[in-house]
Write an enzyme that holds these catalytic residues in place. Structure first.
Site, PDB file in Angstrom:
ATOM      1  N   ARG A 180       0.698  -1.243   0.044  1.00  0.00           N
ATOM      2  CA  ARG A 180       0.037  -0.116  -0.008  1.00  0.00           C
ATOM      3  C   ARG A 180       0.992   1.320  -0.134  1.00  0.00           C
ATOM      4  NH1 ARG A 180      -2.202  -3.895   3.290  1.00  0.00           N
ATOM      5  NH2 ARG A 180      -4.233  -4.612   2.727  1.00  0.00           N
ATOM      6  N   HIS A 226      -0.521  -2.367  -4.525  1.00  0.00           N
ATOM      7  CA  HIS A 226      -0.042  -3.535  -5.854  1.00  0.00           C
ATOM      8  C   HIS A 226       0.013  -2.847  -6.804  1.00  0.00           C
ATOM      9  CE1 HIS A 226       0.730  -6.392  -2.876  1.00  0.00           C
ATOM     10  NE2 HIS A 226      -0.282  -7.263  -3.154  1.00  0.00           N
ATOM     11  N   HIS A 285       4.085 -12.796  -5.682  1.00  0.00           N
ATOM     12  CA  HIS A 285       2.874 -13.289  -4.941  1.00  0.00           C
ATOM     13  C   HIS A 285       2.420 -14.440  -5.213  1.00  0.00           C
ATOM     14  CE1 HIS A 285      -0.828 -11.988  -2.794  1.00  0.00           C
ATOM     15  NE2 HIS A 285      -0.220 -10.604  -2.838  1.00  0.00           N
ATOM     16  N   TYR A 316       1.315 -17.980  -3.865  1.00  0.00           N
ATOM     17  CA  TYR A 316       0.499 -18.662  -2.751  1.00  0.00           C
ATOM     18  C   TYR A 316       0.905 -19.924  -2.418  1.00  0.00           C
ATOM     19  CZ  TYR A 316      -2.843 -14.811  -2.728  1.00  0.00           C
ATOM     20  OH  TYR A 316      -3.603 -13.433  -2.372  1.00  0.00           O
ATOM     21  N   ASP A 363      -1.128 -10.197   7.566  1.00  0.00           N
ATOM     22  CA  ASP A 363      -1.181  -9.223   6.561  1.00  0.00           C
ATOM     23  C   ASP A 363      -0.327  -8.053   7.049  1.00  0.00           C
ATOM     24  OD1 ASP A 363      -1.252  -7.822   4.145  1.00  0.00           O
ATOM     25  OD2 ASP A 363      -3.675  -7.175   4.399  1.00  0.00           O
ATOM     26  N   GLU A 385       5.780 -12.606   0.810  1.00  0.00           N
ATOM     27  CA  GLU A 385       6.305 -11.396  -0.305  1.00  0.00           C
ATOM     28  C   GLU A 385       7.562 -10.583   0.094  1.00  0.00           C
ATOM     29  OE1 GLU A 385       2.420  -9.025  -1.137  1.00  0.00           O
ATOM     30  OE2 GLU A 385       1.595 -10.675   0.238  1.00  0.00           O
TER      31      GLU A 385
END
Length: 297
Positions: A27, A52, A126, A128, A197, A286
């Site tokens: 952000r 992003h 990114h 996962y 997060d 990340e």
């Protein structure tokens, strides 16, 4: 790795599964930043923040293949001047390689970027992860992974996910992964807004002298005389899945890793083999510079 069977699903989905992220990951507060004597305005796509890279970030493009080898592929994307508000024409490349290591194979991800004028850039992967695979209750298997992160401090944020401008100790918090802990043990702690997060500040690597740009830490793996890559220090993060015994070790030159556990998954096309990618189906390491670094260097 979470993913899809068809390219069209990667192009249409909205949660960055498997994508390269840019120009600036995470952000940017107020969807703006100042560089030199100019303020640049960006599109807001996460509350008041630019997230992003904006609504048409690098994840929205199919990158050009510029080099294909037996164990590697290099992709390129050219972002024009003022793309999503960012200054300068920027050429980004990412190289994905499969390298032999003592205990199997290592996936390496190497980013490069050049711009024709001063700009900001913070690229990340990114991917996962769910080491149990695309099967069963992926939310349960994700939460069962035991994770270790070599971070003594983290960047606390406000309610919108913007860092408060300081690093706090992980001691006594749900983000203390200095010793192995199951993701699910503290994922619903009231001090977490929506699962994990979190920007984790990785420990420094003594003796490493950073260059004027790029990474700030020693990578931690070295090429041996036998052609295999070996560790030169402890990993920056480890994840272990108990039912399969699978284990991943993460090394990076970046100062931080953003640990994310997929609370915004659940509205994408079906994943590999027709399996639903549900909320908390996978987690991300990340590797990056810190969130909002254009405003908080």
């Amino acid at each position: 790795l979470l993913g899809f069977d068809k390219l069209e699903a990667y192009e249409k989905h909205g949660t960055y599964i498997g994508c390269a992220i840019g120009r600036v990951c995470s952000r940017i507060a107020g969807a703006s930043f100042r560089l030199g004597d100019q303020t640049y305005s960006l599109p807001a796509n996460n509350g008041a923040a630019c997230h992003h890279g904006g609504p048409e970030g690098f994840n929205r493009y199919t990158w050009e293949t510029v080099d294909l080898q037996r164990r590697s592929v290099t992709l390129r994307h050219v972002s024009p001047d003022l793309d999503q508000g960012f200054p300068g024409q920027l050429t980004a490349e990412v190289e994905y390689s499969l390298l032999p290591v003592a205990e199997g194979t290592a996936l390496t991800i190497r980013f490069r970027a050049e711009c024709n004028k001063p700009t900001v850039v913070n690229l990340t992967n990114h991917l996962y992860l769910n080491l149990a695979g695309h099967r069963g209750s992926m939310r349960e298997t994700m939460c069962s992974h035991r994770v270790t992160i070599a971070a003594d401090t983290f960047a606390p944020t406000d309610e919108t996910g913007i860092p408060l401008g300081r690093l706090d100790s992980v001691e006594g918090t749900p983000v203390d992964f200095r010793s192995p802990a199951a993701i699910g043990d503290r994922i619903d702690d009231d001090r977490l807004a929506a699962g994990y997060d979190t920007n984790m500040a990785l420990r420094e690597t003594p003796g490493f002298v950073p260059k004027s740009r790029g990474g700030t830490r020693a990578l931690g793996i070295e090429l041996g005389s036998d052609g295999r890559w070996t560790r030169s220090r402890a990993p920056d993060a480890i994840a272990e899945e108990p039912t399969t015994g699978r284990r991943v070790e993460m090394f990076t030159m970046e100062p931080a890793v953003h640990f994310y556990t997929g609370d915004y998954l659940g509205n994408d096309p079906k994943g590999k083999g027709g399996v639903d990618i549900v909320k908390r189906a996978g987690f991300c390491f990340e590797t990056q510079h810190f969130t909002d670094s254009p405003n908080q260097p």
